[in-house]
Design a protein around this motif. Structure first.
Motif, PDB file in Angstrom:
ATOM      1  N   GLN A  16      10.557  21.328  98.132  1.00  0.00           N
ATOM      2  CA  GLN A  16      10.220  21.956  96.856  1.00  0.00           C
ATOM      3  C   GLN A  16      10.626  21.059  95.682  1.00  0.00           C
ATOM      4  OE1 GLN A  16      12.140  25.767  96.944  1.00  0.00           O
ATOM      5  NE2 GLN A  16      10.541  26.708  98.191  1.00  0.00           N
ATOM      6  N   LEU A  17      11.800  20.465  95.788  1.00  0.00           N
ATOM      7  CA  LEU A  17      12.269  19.588  94.717  1.00  0.00           C
ATOM      8  C   LEU A  17      11.419  18.326  94.614  1.00  0.00           C
ATOM      9  CD1 LEU A  17      16.115  19.897  95.165  1.00  0.00           C
ATOM     10  CD2 LEU A  17      14.712  20.832  93.334  1.00  0.00           C
ATOM     11  N   GLN A  18      11.078  17.736  95.749  1.00  0.00           N
ATOM     12  CA  GLN A  18      10.260  16.529  95.717  1.00  0.00           C
ATOM     13  C   GLN A  18       8.858  16.839  95.198  1.00  0.00           C
ATOM     14  OE1 GLN A  18      11.443  13.667  95.758  1.00  0.00           O
ATOM     15  NE2 GLN A  18      13.410  14.044  96.726  1.00  0.00           N
ATOM     16  N   ARG A  19       8.316  18.012  95.534  1.00  0.00           N
ATOM     17  CA  ARG A  19       7.017  18.422  95.005  1.00  0.00           C
ATOM     18  C   ARG A  19       7.084  18.527  93.489  1.00  0.00           C
ATOM     19  NH1 ARG A  19       5.423  22.676  92.743  1.00  0.00           N
ATOM     20  NH2 ARG A  19       7.215  23.873  93.433  1.00  0.00           N
ATOM     21  N   ARG A  20       8.126  19.170  92.993  1.00  0.00           N
ATOM     22  CA  ARG A  20       8.300  19.312  91.537  1.00  0.00           C
ATOM     23  C   ARG A  20       8.464  17.949  90.885  1.00  0.00           C
ATOM     24  NH1 ARG A  20       7.172  20.449  86.808  1.00  0.00           N
ATOM     25  NH2 ARG A  20       8.800  21.073  85.399  1.00  0.00           N
ATOM     26  N   ARG A  21       9.196  17.063  91.563  1.00  0.00           N
ATOM     27  CA  ARG A  21       9.407  15.719  91.025  1.00  0.00           C
ATOM     28  C   ARG A  21       8.089  14.949  90.964  1.00  0.00           C
ATOM     29  NH1 ARG A  21      12.195  10.575  93.315  1.00  0.00           N
ATOM     30  NH2 ARG A  21      12.614   9.534  91.356  1.00  0.00           N
ATOM     31  N   MET A  22       7.256  15.086  91.987  1.00  0.00           N
ATOM     32  CA  MET A  22       5.956  14.407  91.978  1.00  0.00           C
ATOM     33  C   MET A  22       5.071  14.947  90.856  1.00  0.00           C
ATOM     34  SD  MET A  22       5.027  13.583  95.966  1.00  0.00           S
ATOM     35  CE  MET A  22       5.367  15.195  96.628  1.00  0.00           C
ATOM     36  N   GLU A  23       5.152  16.244  90.573  1.00  0.00           N
ATOM     37  CA  GLU A  23       4.399  16.819  89.459  1.00  0.00           C
ATOM     38  C   GLU A  23       4.841  16.201  88.127  1.00  0.00           C
ATOM     39  OE1 GLU A  23       5.140  21.000  89.714  1.00  0.00           O
ATOM     40  OE2 GLU A  23       3.644  21.311  91.292  1.00  0.00           O
ATOM     41  N   LEU A  24       6.146  16.080  87.934  1.00  0.00           N
ATOM     42  CA  LEU A  24       6.666  15.485  86.700  1.00  0.00           C
ATOM     43  C   LEU A  24       6.235  14.034  86.559  1.00  0.00           C
ATOM     44  CD1 LEU A  24      10.309  16.879  86.586  1.00  0.00           C
ATOM     45  CD2 LEU A  24       8.484  17.350  84.956  1.00  0.00           C
ATOM     46  N   ILE A  25       6.337  13.281  87.636  1.00  0.00           N
ATOM     47  CA  ILE A  25       5.983  11.869  87.587  1.00  0.00           C
ATOM     48  C   ILE A  25       4.485  11.699  87.343  1.00  0.00           C
ATOM     49  CG2 ILE A  25       5.923   9.719  88.915  1.00  0.00           C
ATOM     50  CD1 ILE A  25       8.547  10.711  90.268  1.00  0.00           C
ATOM     51  N   ALA A  26       3.679  12.554  87.963  1.00  0.00           N
ATOM     52  CA  ALA A  26       2.229  12.498  87.722  1.00  0.00           C
ATOM     53  C   ALA A  26       1.919  12.782  86.259  1.00  0.00           C
ATOM     54  CB  ALA A  26       1.505  13.490  88.625  1.00  0.00           C
ATOM     55  N   ALA A  27       2.636  13.724  85.664  1.00  0.00           N
ATOM     56  CA  ALA A  27       2.451  14.006  84.234  1.00  0.00           C
ATOM     57  C   ALA A  27       2.874  12.811  83.388  1.00  0.00           C
ATOM     58  CB  ALA A  27       3.237  15.249  83.831  1.00  0.00           C
ATOM     59  N   ASN A  28       3.931  12.135  83.807  1.00  0.00           N
ATOM     60  CA  ASN A  28       4.351  10.926  83.087  1.00  0.00           C
ATOM     61  C   ASN A  28       3.241   9.880  83.106  1.00  0.00           C
ATOM     62  OD1 ASN A  28       6.846  12.108  82.693  1.00  0.00           O
ATOM     63  ND2 ASN A  28       7.882  10.912  84.259  1.00  0.00           N
ATOM     64  N   ILE A  29       2.678   9.640  84.285  1.00  0.00           N
ATOM     65  CA  ILE A  29       1.622   8.636  84.413  1.00  0.00           C
ATOM     66  C   ILE A  29       0.395   9.035  83.590  1.00  0.00           C
ATOM     67  CG2 ILE A  29       0.022   7.558  86.045  1.00  0.00           C
ATOM     68  CD1 ILE A  29       2.325   7.723  88.137  1.00  0.00           C
ATOM     69  N   ALA A  30       0.053  10.316  83.636  1.00  0.00           N
ATOM     70  CA  ALA A  30      -1.111  10.794  82.883  1.00  0.00           C
ATOM     71  C   ALA A  30      -0.923  10.633  81.373  1.00  0.00           C
ATOM     72  CB  ALA A  30      -1.384  12.258  83.216  1.00  0.00           C
ATOM     73  N   ASN A  31       0.315  10.634  80.921  1.00  0.00           N
ATOM     74  CA  ASN A  31       0.599  10.523  79.491  1.00  0.00           C
ATOM     75  C   ASN A  31       1.112   9.144  79.095  1.00  0.00           C
ATOM     76  OD1 ASN A  31       0.175  13.240  78.195  1.00  0.00           O
ATOM     77  ND2 ASN A  31       1.357  13.792  80.004  1.00  0.00           N
ATOM     78  N   ALA A  32       0.805   8.142  79.888  1.00  0.00           N
ATOM     79  CA  ALA A  32       1.299   6.787  79.622  1.00  0.00           C
ATOM     80  C   ALA A  32       0.829   6.247  78.280  1.00  0.00           C
ATOM     81  CB  ALA A  32       0.875   5.847  80.744  1.00  0.00           C
ATOM     82  N   ASP A  33      -0.304   6.730  77.783  1.00  0.00           N
ATOM     83  CA  ASP A  33      -0.837   6.241  76.501  1.00  0.00           C
ATOM     84  C   ASP A  33      -0.671   7.238  75.363  1.00  0.00           C
ATOM     85  OD1 ASP A  33      -1.672   3.800  77.591  1.00  0.00           O
ATOM     86  OD2 ASP A  33      -3.538   4.692  78.326  1.00  0.00           O
ATOM     87  N   THR A  34       0.078   8.309  75.596  1.00  0.00           N
ATOM     88  CA  THR A  34       0.285   9.322  74.562  1.00  0.00           C
ATOM     89  C   THR A  34       1.449   8.902  73.658  1.00  0.00           C
ATOM     90  OG1 THR A  34      -0.464  11.032  76.091  1.00  0.00           O
ATOM     91  CG2 THR A  34       0.768  11.757  74.151  1.00  0.00           C
TER      92      THR A  34
END
Length: 113
Positions: A16-34
Motif C-alpha cells: 500500500q505504501l509503495q503504491r502511494r509512493r508510485m502515485e506521488l512520483i508519477a505526479a512529480n513526473i507529470a508536473n516536471a514543467d509546472t
C-alpha cells in the motif's frame, strides 16, 4: 490490515505504501514543467515506524529536497524521479511475489496437493 499480521507479515502494508509512493512520483513526473511545483515523496522508514507504533499507516508526503532547483521554482528532477519510481516498483513487486508464494503455500496446505 495491521503491521503484525502473522500470515502475511508487513507485505500488505508495504504494498500500500509503495503504491502511494508510485502515485506521488508519477505526479512529480507529470508536473516536471509546472512552474513552482514542489516534488513530494514518502519516507518509507518514517511511515513504517509510525505504522508499527500506531498499528495503521499514516501517510504524510514530504517535499523532496531539490538537487538543482529550477529558476521557476520547480524542484522535480525527472531522472531522480524515474529512478525512485523504478525502486518503488521493484519493492512493490518483491512484496507481491512474497505474498503470491505465501498464498500458494497456504493453498497447498489446505488442499494437500
Amino acid at each position: 490490515m495491521t503491521i503484525n499480521d502473522p500470515v502475511f507479515g508487513v507485505h500488505p502494508a508495504a504494498m500500500q505504501l509503495q503504491r502511494r509512493r508510485m502515485e506521488l512520483i508519477a505526479a512529480n513526473i507529470a508536473n516536471a514543467d509546472t512552474p513552482g511545483f514542489q516534488a513530494r515523496d514518502l519516507d518509507f522508514r518514517q511511515v513504517l515506524a509510525s505504522t508499527q507504533a500506531a498499528g495503521t499507516a499514516a501517510v504524510d508526503p514530504a517535499y523532496r529536497v531539490a538537487v538543482q532547483p529550477a529558476a521557476d521554482g520547480n524542484t522535480v528532477d525527472v531522472q531522480i524521479e524515474q529512478a525512485q519510481f523504478a525502486d518503488a516498483a521493484l519493492r512493490y513487486q518483491a512484496s507481491l511475489q512474497f505474498l503470491d508464494a505465501r498464498i500458494k503455500g497456504l493453498l497447498t496446505a489446505f488442499t494437500g496437493q
